[in-house]
Design a protein around this motif. Structure first.
Motif, PDB file in Angstrom:
ATOM      1  N   TYR A   1       4.207  -9.386  -2.823  1.00 34.53           N
ATOM      2  CA  TYR A   1       3.603  -8.984  -1.552  1.00 34.53           C
ATOM      3  C   TYR A   1       4.620  -9.150  -0.419  1.00 34.53           C
ATOM      4  O   TYR A   1       5.262 -10.186  -0.291  1.00 34.53           O
TER       5      TYR A   1
ATOM      6  N   SER B   1      -5.670  -8.619   9.846  1.00 32.54           N
ATOM      7  CA  SER B   1      -4.341  -9.140   9.485  1.00 32.54           C
ATOM      8  C   SER B   1      -4.136  -9.169   7.979  1.00 32.54           C
ATOM      9  O   SER B   1      -3.170  -9.757   7.496  1.00 32.54           O
ATOM     10  N   CYS B   2      -5.041  -8.539   7.261  1.00 32.11           N
ATOM     11  CA  CYS B   2      -4.984  -8.526   5.788  1.00 32.11           C
ATOM     12  C   CYS B   2      -4.882  -7.077   5.324  1.00 32.11           C
ATOM     13  O   CYS B   2      -5.892  -6.395   5.159  1.00 32.11           O
ATOM     14  N   PRO B   3      -3.633  -6.573   5.147  1.00 30.81           N
ATOM     15  CA  PRO B   3      -3.447  -5.170   4.743  1.00 30.81           C
ATOM     16  C   PRO B   3      -4.094  -4.866   3.396  1.00 30.81           C
ATOM     17  O   PRO B   3      -4.663  -5.753   2.737  1.00 30.81           O
ATOM     18  N   VAL B   4      -3.950  -3.626   2.981  1.00 27.93           N
ATOM     19  CA  VAL B   4      -4.634  -3.152   1.771  1.00 27.93           C
ATOM     20  C   VAL B   4      -4.305  -4.023   0.565  1.00 27.93           C
ATOM     21  O   VAL B   4      -5.196  -4.452  -0.181  1.00 27.93           O
TER      22      VAL B   4
ATOM     23  N   GLY C   1       5.711   0.879   1.820  1.00 28.03           N
ATOM     24  CA  GLY C   1       4.894   0.084   2.744  1.00 28.03           C
ATOM     25  C   GLY C   1       5.266  -1.374   2.772  1.00 28.03           C
ATOM     26  O   GLY C   1       4.415  -2.225   3.053  1.00 28.03           O
TER      27      GLY C   1
ATOM     28  N   THR D   1       2.973  -4.052   1.095  1.00 31.23           N
ATOM     29  CA  THR D   1       1.661  -4.472   1.593  1.00 31.23           C
ATOM     30  C   THR D   1       0.634  -3.354   1.487  1.00 31.23           C
ATOM     31  O   THR D   1      -0.526  -3.558   1.812  1.00 31.23           O
ATOM     32  N   GLY D   2       1.089  -2.166   1.042  1.00 32.96           N
ATOM     33  CA  GLY D   2       0.165  -1.047   0.893  1.00 32.96           C
ATOM     34  C   GLY D   2      -0.590  -1.109  -0.423  1.00 32.96           C
ATOM     35  O   GLY D   2      -0.532  -2.105  -1.157  1.00 32.96           O
TER      36      GLY D   2
ATOM     37  N   CYS E   1      -3.326  -7.077   0.438  1.00 31.54           N
ATOM     38  CA  CYS E   1      -3.969  -8.377   0.624  1.00 31.54           C
ATOM     39  C   CYS E   1      -5.428  -8.312   0.214  1.00 31.54           C
ATOM     40  O   CYS E   1      -5.925  -9.170  -0.517  1.00 31.54           O
ATOM     41  N   GLN E   2      -6.126  -7.283   0.658  1.00 30.25           N
ATOM     42  CA  GLN E   2      -7.540  -7.139   0.312  1.00 30.25           C
ATOM     43  C   GLN E   2      -7.727  -6.938  -1.188  1.00 30.25           C
ATOM     44  O   GLN E   2      -8.670  -7.464  -1.792  1.00 30.25           O
TER      45      GLN E   2
END
Length: 254
Positions: free
Chosen positions: A50, A157-160, A78, A81-82, A162-163
Motif C-alpha cells: 500500500y 482519508s481511506c482510499p479505495v 495510483g 492506493t487505488g 484502504c477500504q
C-alpha cells in the motif's frame, strides 16, 4: 445386455457429477490448467504494498539479482492506493510481457498489500497457470484492523485500496477460498507486525504458512523491515530456488 451397459454408463456419469458438485459445494480449489515446470525458474516480479513504495523491495531485488535471477519491482498505478484489481491487471500485464519474451513462467513476491494483489491475480487472471511460485510477506489476506478503522471512521482519508483491505470487505471475501491446487506459495509474517493486525491475517489456506518467530525467536522484525530482513531474505531465496518448496524447519544462517 445393451440396457445394462447404458445403465452402467449412466451410473458412472451420476457419480462423476456428484463428485464435481461436492467439490464445488465444498469450495475445493480448481485444478483445470497446466502448471509451470518447477525445475525451470523464470524472472521474478515484486509487487509493492500500500502506497507503492519500491525502496525495500528494490533491495531485495538487488539480492535476487546477485544470485543470478532477473528481478523487477513493479510500479503500481495510483501510487498503490487505488483499486487492487487495477493493480492485479498491472501485474498480469508484466507477467504477459515476460511470457511473451520467452520466460517459462514467473515467480512473484508480494509485500504487504502486494500479496493481496497477487492473490487477486491468481483468482481472476489464471495466475496459477503462469506463476511457478509465490511468496507473500506480511500480507493482510484477511484484512487489517487499521484499514477497518479508516474505512469506518475516516473514509475521506481511506482510499479505495484502504477500504478494500478492511476485514470482511467484498474484495477479500471474494478471495477467501483455498489456493488452486499445485501452486507453491510461501506466506511469511512477523508476529511483531504493527501494521497488519492481527499478524496472522497473512495465513492462507493451501500455502506454506510461516510466522518468522517460529523459526527465529530472536527476530525483532517489524512490518516495514520484512523485505530487507536477512532472515526473510534467506527464506525467500530458498523458496524461489529450483528445490521443492517445503516447510522450513530451522532458522537460516545469515
Amino acid at each position: 445386455m445393451r440396457f445394462r451397459w447404458l445403465g452402467a454408463v449412466a451410473l458412472v456419469a451420476v457419480v462423476l457429477l456428484a463428485v464435481i458438485g461436492w467439490r464445488v459445494f465444498r469450495g475445493d480449489p480448481a485444478d483445470d490448467g497446466p502448471r509451470p515446470d518447477q525445475a525451470r525458474p523464470g524472472p521474478i516480479l515484486l509487487v509493492p504494498g500500500y502506497g507503492g513504495s519500491r525502496t525495500g523491495l528494490s533491495r531485495l531485488a538487488q539480492r535476487l539479482t546477485a544470485e543470478g535471477r532477473t528481478a523487477t519491482v513493479l510500479t503500481l498505478p495510483g501510487d498503490g492506493t487505488g483499486a487492487l484489481e487495477e493493480q492485479a491487471v498491472t501485474l498480469d500485464t508484466a507477467v504477459t510481457d515476460a511470457l511473451n519474451a520467452g520466460a517459462p513462467s514467473v515467480d512473484v513476491i508480494g509485500y504487504s498489500a502486494g500479496g493481496v494483489v497477487t492473490r487477486l491475480w491468481v483468482e481472476n487472471h489464471h495466475g496459477a497457470e503462469k506463476a511457478r511460485r509465490v511468496v507473500s510477506l506480511g500480507s493482510p489476506l484477511h484484512g487489517t484492523r487499521l484499514a477497518g478503522l479508516g474505512a469506518a471512521f475516516a473514509r475521506g482519508s481511506c482510499p479505495v485500496a484502504c477500504q478494500e483491505l478492511a476485514p470482511d470487505s467484498d474484495l477479500l471475501d471474494g478471495i477467501d477460498g483455498a489456493l488452486p491446487a499445485g501452486l507453491p506459495w510461501l506466506s511469511i509474517w512477523t508476529t511483531l507486525d504493527e501494521t497488519v493486525q492481527p499478524p496472522d491475517s497473512a495465513r492462507l489456506d493451501g500455502a506454506v504458512n510461516l510466522p518468522l518467530q517460529d523459526l527465529c525467536p530472536a527476530a525483532r522484525t517489524g512490518h516495514g523491515e520484512l523485505p530487507t530482513d536477512p532472515y526473510v531474505t534467506a527464506l525467500v531465496l530458498d523458496a524461489l530456488s529450483a528445490d521443492t518448496l517445503i516447510q522450513p524447519s530451522a532458522c537460516p544462517r545469515v
